[in-house]
Scaffold this active site. Structure first.
Site, PDB file in Angstrom:
ATOM      1  N   GLU A  63      -3.375   7.443  -4.222  1.00 33.53           N
ATOM      2  CA  GLU A  63      -3.323   6.301  -3.515  1.00 33.53           C
ATOM      3  C   GLU A  63      -3.199   5.093  -4.657  1.00 33.53           C
ATOM      4  OE1 GLU A  63      -6.094   4.572   0.058  1.00 33.53           O
ATOM      5  OE2 GLU A  63      -6.931   4.447  -1.904  1.00 33.53           O
ATOM      6  N   TYR A  67       0.951  -1.142   0.104  1.00 36.45           N
ATOM      7  CA  TYR A  67       0.111   0.049   0.014  1.00 36.45           C
ATOM      8  C   TYR A  67       0.822   1.085  -0.189  1.00 36.45           C
ATOM      9  CZ  TYR A  67      -2.997   3.532   1.698  1.00 36.45           C
ATOM     10  OH  TYR A  67      -3.767   4.862   1.824  1.00 36.45           O
TER      11      TYR A  67
END
Ligand code: ADP
Ligand code: MG
Length: 396
Positions: free
Chosen positions: A197, A109
């Site tokens: 993101e 992530y």
């Protein structure tokens, strides 16, 4: 403003960040052409909506052949996809992204966002990628690595090393991460993003880093500087009422309750919502008509509130500082006549020409209740909404 995954990935490419080869398709035939152009024998079909969680909701499908790609595209296109982020009504799928499948070894992530308290861009990374990062943050916060970037110094090699070691990367992967971070940091600042993101950023079986998903939120206030980004807006993905509000320069946010609120000034709007709550009600929206509210704007605001079927009563709370209350009263009367209003309206006016405004409303033939204090107004509107709900319930 949010971008679609395929638009975000194009930006990633523009800034030198590696993403899988892909084609966007608006029809099943386009999806078939995409397979031919991309080559290979298997493809991933991804619904393009402004919400994550598509994988778990059936919006990301690994198709074993071109026929399956066409079938999946046919099923997704024109449907609504509901994920845990989209709300139960889901969002319309107007396009799918057809991609080459990646052989994944690890899912990581990575995100960049504005940390307002620190007044810095914050880079967050975790080896626990591919899952809900909110859940990781809540249950195992130690698995999230955070690095703040000073705006004058920019991204530094030590930032990259700290993130890379935290993610368990080695050798050439550290250098790759450096390239990805510098590309994303440049994208973030150049495009005035509020969030970038990548979930997941994957390590492929060949040991390479690739952005498999891409999410970019842009700061609306800076869009005037980026005409090419403005053009990427997809109104179908936005709340219709919020888009309508934007067109009339009204600050409107849709909420879950049943009391419509029309207020001038964001602070007063927040206080009004608190007061409604305190008196046992629930606001249907946040709406700031702005300091320079005109009768026409009030009329638009009214129409907007009443277009929400949940609304059982409306509270108008205006402080006439810059704006004159008699003009507001005129706007209310105009709107109530134009739109067939079937719900009770409670009005509290205070400030310039308040008495005149309240008298105009009282003298009109409209079913508008007036209130002289904020507490009285909140009490009245909560009672009105409750009795509206009760009578609706008994007639069903
Ligand atoms: P969402 O976050 O909306 O669920 P993602 O783009 O993250 O959508 O996709 C969900 C999952 O699907 C990823 O975590 C990854 O495992 C898999 N996936 C997505 N794109 C590809 C791809 N091109 N090749 C292989 N797997 C993929
Ligand atoms: Mg994702």
């Amino acid at each position: 403003m949010n971008l679609h995954e395929f638009q975000s990935k194009q930006l990633f490419r523009d800034f030198g960040v590696a993403v899988p080869e892909g084609r966007v398709a608006g029809t099943p035939e386009d999806a078939k052409t995409a397979c031919a152009e991309l080559g290979g024998s298997r493809w991933v079909v991804k619904a393009q909506i402004h919400a994550g969680g598509r994988g778990k909701a059936g919006g990301v499908v690994l198709a074993e052949d071109a026929t399956e790609v066409v079938d999946v595209a046919g099923r997704l296109l024109g449907s609504r996809l509901a994920t845990h982020q989209s709300g139960p009504a889901g969002l319309p799928v107007g396009q799918v992204l057809v991609e080459q499948p990646t052989a994944i070894a690890r899912e990581l992530y990575l995100s960049l966002l504005v940390d307002r308290a620190a007044e810095r861009v914050l880079i967050m990374a975790s080896a626990a990628g591919g899952m809900d990062i909110e859940q990781v943050a809540a249950q195992t916060p130690e698995r999230i690595i955070q690095v703040h970037v000073h705006p004058a110094a920019g991204l530094q090699p030590f930032h990259v090393r700290r993130l890379a070691f935290g993610l368990g990367l080695e050798g050439g992967q550290i250098k790759s991460l450096g390239g990805i971070l510098s590309g994303l940091y440049r994208l973030f600042t150049t495009c005035d993003a509020s969030l970038v993101e990548v979930n997941p950023l994957v390590v492929t079986e060949a040991g390479e880093l690739l952005a498999l998903d891409a999410k970019v939120n842009l700061d609306d206030n800076a869009l005037g500087r980026h005409l090419h980004l403005q053009a990427l807006r997809d109104p179908d993905q936005e709340d219709a009422r919020e888009a309508e509000a934007k067109a009339h320069e009204l600050n409107y946010i849709s909420l879950d309750g049943d009391i419509g609120c029309m207020v001038n000034g964001a602070g007063l709007a927040m206080a009004t919502m608190d007061l409604v709550k305190l008196h046992g009600g629930a606001p249907a929206n946040f709406l700031d008509v702005g300091g320079g509210a005109t009768a026409a704007r009030v009329a638009e605001a009214f129409k907007l509130i009443l277009s929400d079927a949940k609304v059982r009563a409306v509270l108008v709370n205006i402080f006439g500082g810059i704006v004159r209350c008699d003009l507001i009263a005129e706007g209310i009367m105009q709107a109530v006549r134009e739109v067939e209003v079937a719900v009770p309206i409670v009005v509290r006016l205070e400030g310039t020409n308040a008495e005149q405004g309240l008298k105009m409303l009282a003298d009109s033939d409209l079913a508008v209740e007036t209130a002289s204090s904020l507490t009285e107004a909140a009490d009245k509107v909560v009672a009105a909404a409750a009795s509206g709900a009760a009578s609706k319930g008994s007639s069903e």
